[in-house]
Design a protein around this motif. Structure first.
Motif, PDB file in Angstrom:
ATOM      1  N   GLU A   1      22.647  -9.442   3.979  1.00  0.00           N
ATOM      2  CA  GLU A   1      24.067  -9.190   4.164  1.00  0.00           C
ATOM      3  C   GLU A   1      24.889 -10.102   3.251  1.00  0.00           C
ATOM      4  O   GLU A   1      24.403 -11.125   2.763  1.00  0.00           O
ATOM      5  CB  GLU A   1      24.458  -9.444   5.625  1.00  0.00           C
ATOM      6  CG  GLU A   1      23.801  -8.493   6.606  1.00  0.00           C
ATOM      7  CD  GLU A   1      24.177  -8.803   8.053  1.00  0.00           C
ATOM      8  OE1 GLU A   1      25.075  -9.652   8.267  1.00  0.00           O
ATOM      9  OE2 GLU A   1      23.576  -8.209   8.961  1.00  0.00           O
ATOM     10  N   SER A   2      26.135  -9.730   3.019  1.00  0.00           N
ATOM     11  CA  SER A   2      27.038 -10.555   2.219  1.00  0.00           C
ATOM     12  C   SER A   2      27.206 -11.921   2.873  1.00  0.00           C
ATOM     13  O   SER A   2      27.377 -12.019   4.090  1.00  0.00           O
ATOM     14  CB  SER A   2      28.412  -9.879   2.083  1.00  0.00           C
ATOM     15  OG  SER A   2      28.301  -8.686   1.339  1.00  0.00           O
ATOM     16  N   GLY A   3      27.136 -12.946   2.042  1.00  0.00           N
ATOM     17  CA  GLY A   3      27.338 -14.299   2.554  1.00  0.00           C
ATOM     18  C   GLY A   3      26.092 -14.998   3.030  1.00  0.00           C
ATOM     19  O   GLY A   3      26.172 -16.099   3.584  1.00  0.00           O
TER      20      GLY A   3
ATOM     21  N   PRO B   1      29.687 -12.364  11.384  1.00  0.00           N
ATOM     22  CA  PRO B   1      29.498 -11.180  10.533  1.00  0.00           C
ATOM     23  C   PRO B   1      29.595 -11.503   9.043  1.00  0.00           C
ATOM     24  O   PRO B   1      29.021 -10.792   8.218  1.00  0.00           O
ATOM     25  CB  PRO B   1      30.630 -10.237  10.969  1.00  0.00           C
ATOM     26  CG  PRO B   1      31.654 -11.123  11.616  1.00  0.00           C
ATOM     27  CD  PRO B   1      30.867 -12.224  12.273  1.00  0.00           C
ATOM     28  N   GLY B   2      30.321 -12.575   8.669  1.00  0.00           N
ATOM     29  CA  GLY B   2      30.409 -12.977   7.265  1.00  0.00           C
ATOM     30  C   GLY B   2      29.383 -14.008   6.861  1.00  0.00           C
ATOM     31  O   GLY B   2      29.413 -14.518   5.746  1.00  0.00           O
ATOM     32  N   ASN B   3      28.487 -14.372   7.804  1.00  0.00           N
ATOM     33  CA  ASN B   3      27.361 -15.264   7.548  1.00  0.00           C
ATOM     34  C   ASN B   3      27.805 -16.651   7.073  1.00  0.00           C
ATOM     35  O   ASN B   3      28.841 -17.133   7.497  1.00  0.00           O
ATOM     36  CB  ASN B   3      26.387 -14.590   6.583  1.00  0.00           C
ATOM     37  CG  ASN B   3      25.743 -13.378   7.235  1.00  0.00           C
ATOM     38  OD1 ASN B   3      24.974 -13.517   8.173  1.00  0.00           O
ATOM     39  ND2 ASN B   3      26.084 -12.180   6.767  1.00  0.00           N
ATOM     40  N   VAL B   4      27.011 -17.283   6.202  1.00  0.00           N
ATOM     41  CA  VAL B   4      27.276 -18.667   5.819  1.00  0.00           C
ATOM     42  C   VAL B   4      28.628 -18.805   5.131  1.00  0.00           C
ATOM     43  O   VAL B   4      29.338 -19.796   5.305  1.00  0.00           O
ATOM     44  CB  VAL B   4      26.145 -19.195   4.908  1.00  0.00           C
ATOM     45  CG1 VAL B   4      26.442 -20.628   4.474  1.00  0.00           C
ATOM     46  CG2 VAL B   4      24.806 -19.129   5.629  1.00  0.00           C
TER      47      VAL B   4
ATOM     48  N   LEU C   1      38.520 -18.509  14.709  1.00  0.00           N
ATOM     49  CA  LEU C   1      37.558 -17.418  14.864  1.00  0.00           C
ATOM     50  C   LEU C   1      38.047 -16.435  15.908  1.00  0.00           C
ATOM     51  O   LEU C   1      38.511 -16.826  16.979  1.00  0.00           O
ATOM     52  CB  LEU C   1      36.184 -17.964  15.280  1.00  0.00           C
ATOM     53  CG  LEU C   1      35.521 -18.927  14.292  1.00  0.00           C
ATOM     54  CD1 LEU C   1      34.230 -19.469  14.881  1.00  0.00           C
ATOM     55  CD2 LEU C   1      35.251 -18.223  12.973  1.00  0.00           C
ATOM     56  N   ALA C   2      37.940 -15.147  15.609  1.00  0.00           N
ATOM     57  CA  ALA C   2      38.292 -14.112  16.579  1.00  0.00           C
ATOM     58  C   ALA C   2      37.193 -14.029  17.611  1.00  0.00           C
ATOM     59  O   ALA C   2      36.008 -13.957  17.261  1.00  0.00           O
ATOM     60  CB  ALA C   2      38.477 -12.770  15.884  1.00  0.00           C
TER      61      ALA C   2
END
Length: 461
Positions: free
Chosen positions: A166-168, A351-354, A380-381
């Motif tokens: 995944e992205s990130g 969801p956006g990882n690192v 953070l949501a």
């Protein structure tokens, strides 16, 4: 022409007439210019305080390429009157951002300068991150141990590698580790984000073009594939590569040949390709968006990067290291994460990882008003139960009275759902419905004191 207002450019040229003409040309386009007649004189001006260096290749004393390392990370544009393809390619291999053959076309030079400065400006955030965040991959969880083992075995083999994740998740870090542990470590590593280059320019960027190949091609240009000759080419987001460029890339992998746009001649290159994507290339090939034969050529060896949410043992360790870097950047050493913030970081699905974790911590370091970073500073949501709860979960929530539902916290909801459904569901099913791993489910049971009523059923599933 778009460029950074009053960008500072250092011209390094021993011929006074050329230097003065170049200065006048650039000053007409609102650039702030300084001059030097040699590498030694350029070094005395501190080349790192400029936004761009334009240097002749042949100078009294050391050549202009000596400034590439001395000025890093400032981009260096090399000029050569010899128009030698070999010298131009060598300059690119040493890290020059581009080259210009003298006598140069004024419009082409201004365009190249503006493009270089624009790329440097848009990549500034990434450059800051890569220069301050740890370059080594962090984490000891079982999934990352598999990644490390695959890198160790694959790097010396000199085969094409496909990195998926995944992205990130840090795909470029894997590519750099592969290059660093390979036999090509002393040769260039050229990194290209295929999604960042306009579709109309990507073939020219990758494979080069001849003068007059298309409107605006007023000079020949060496492509990035040729610049990586002898080394490693990393193509990030390769799923965004247009079909025509895919066909050219396939030729590189099959025959080791490239042909510039507008040329009838082919050149041989020796390049190791590492590709990365967050998309399913096999599925794209079924839709005709990606060549199946290229997919098979790329997928000689595959490395799958786990998302951060599956690296529960690593999350807080990564957070601590990234936060220390952010504290140093913003001169706020001594900041700590509150217990609630650490708990939120551990439980958040990322969801956006690192990359998302790094941004949240940077935000927290900037917003913290005391020695502690609190949950609200991270911004953070909160995960919504509706994203992971299916019909049974929704039914369980509905069974709570409306008064209680209004004040229901995520942990209350978790506890209520587990107690309501653990008689009918295995641990695996419960974890899937809640959108967490089995390990996370077990840890929350321990923390909230929820016993496993159907232990015998869990063992058989």
């Amino acid at each position: 022409m778009i460029h950074t207002p009053m960008s500072r450019i250092l011209i390094v040229e021993d011929e006074a007439i050329i230097r003065s003409a170049l200065r006048r040309l650039l000053e007409r386009h609102d650039y702030q210019i300084s001059e030097a007649g040699s590498v030694e004189e350029a070094l005395s001006l501190d080349p790192r305080r400029f936004d761009l260096i334009i240097s002749d290749l042949r100078l009294p004393g050391p050549p202009g390429t000596e400034l590439i390392d001395a000025a890093d990370p400032v981009p260096v544009l090399i000029m050569t009157s010899y128009a030698s393809m070999r010298s131009a390619v060598e300059a690119l291999k040493q890290g020059a951002v581009d080259y210009i053959a003298k006598p140069f076309d004024h419009d082409e030079l201004i365009k190249t300068v503006a493009t270089t400065l624009q790329h440097a400006s848009t990549s500034q955030e990434t450059s800051v991150r890569s220069s301050t965040a740890p370059q080594e991959m962090i984490g000891d969880c079982p999934a990352m141990q598999i990644v490390y083992d695959r890198i160790r075995k694959t790097a010396p083999a000199d085969v094409t590698v496909l990195i998926q994740g995944e992205s990130g998740t840090g795909k470029e870090l894997v590519a750099r580790a592969l290059h660093r542990q390979s036999r090509r470590v002393n040769s260039p590593l050229i990194c290209v984000n295929c999604a960042a280059i306009p579709e109309t320019l990507i073939e020219s960027e990758l494979f080069g073009h001849e003068k007059g190949a298309f409107t605006g091609a007023s000079a020949a240009r060496t492509g990035l594939v040729e610049a990586a000759d002898g080394g490693t080419l990393f193509l990030d987001e390769i799923g965004e590569l247009p079909l025509d460029a895919q066909a050219r890339l396939l030729r590189v992998l099959q025959e080791g040949e490239i042909r510039k746009v507008g040329s009838v001649e082919t050149r041989h290159v020796n390049v190791r390709l590492i590709a990365a994507t967050h998309r399913d290339l096999h599925a794209l090939s079924r839709n005709g968006e990606f060549r199946l034969d290229l997919y098979y050529r790329l997928n000689v060896m595959q490395i799958d990067l786990p998302p951060l949410r599956e690296r529960e043992d690593d999350i807080l360790k990564i957070a601590d290291i990234l936060m220390d870097s952010a504290c140093r950047r913003h001169s706020r050493e001594g900041l700590k994460l509150s217990r609630a913030a650490r708990r939120e970081i551990r439980d958040y699905p990322w969801p956006g990882n690192v990359r998302e974790l790094e941004n949240a911590l940077e935000r927290g370091v900037i917003l913290a008003e005391s020695h502690l970073i609190h949950s609200e500073d991270l911004g953070l949501a909160a995960p919504k139960p509706s994203l992971t709860a299916s019909k049974p979960a929704a039914t369980a929530l509905h069974s709570v009275s409306k008064e209680a539902e209004e004040d229901l916290s995520l942990e209350d909801y978790f506890q209520h759902f587990v107690l309501e459904h653990q008689e009918q569901m295995s641990e695996t099913e419960l974890a899937q419905k809640l959108g967490v791993s089995r390990k996370c489910l077990w840890e929350r049971r321990q923390r909230l004191g929820i016993p496993r009523r159907k232990a015998s059923r869990s063992r058989t599933n």
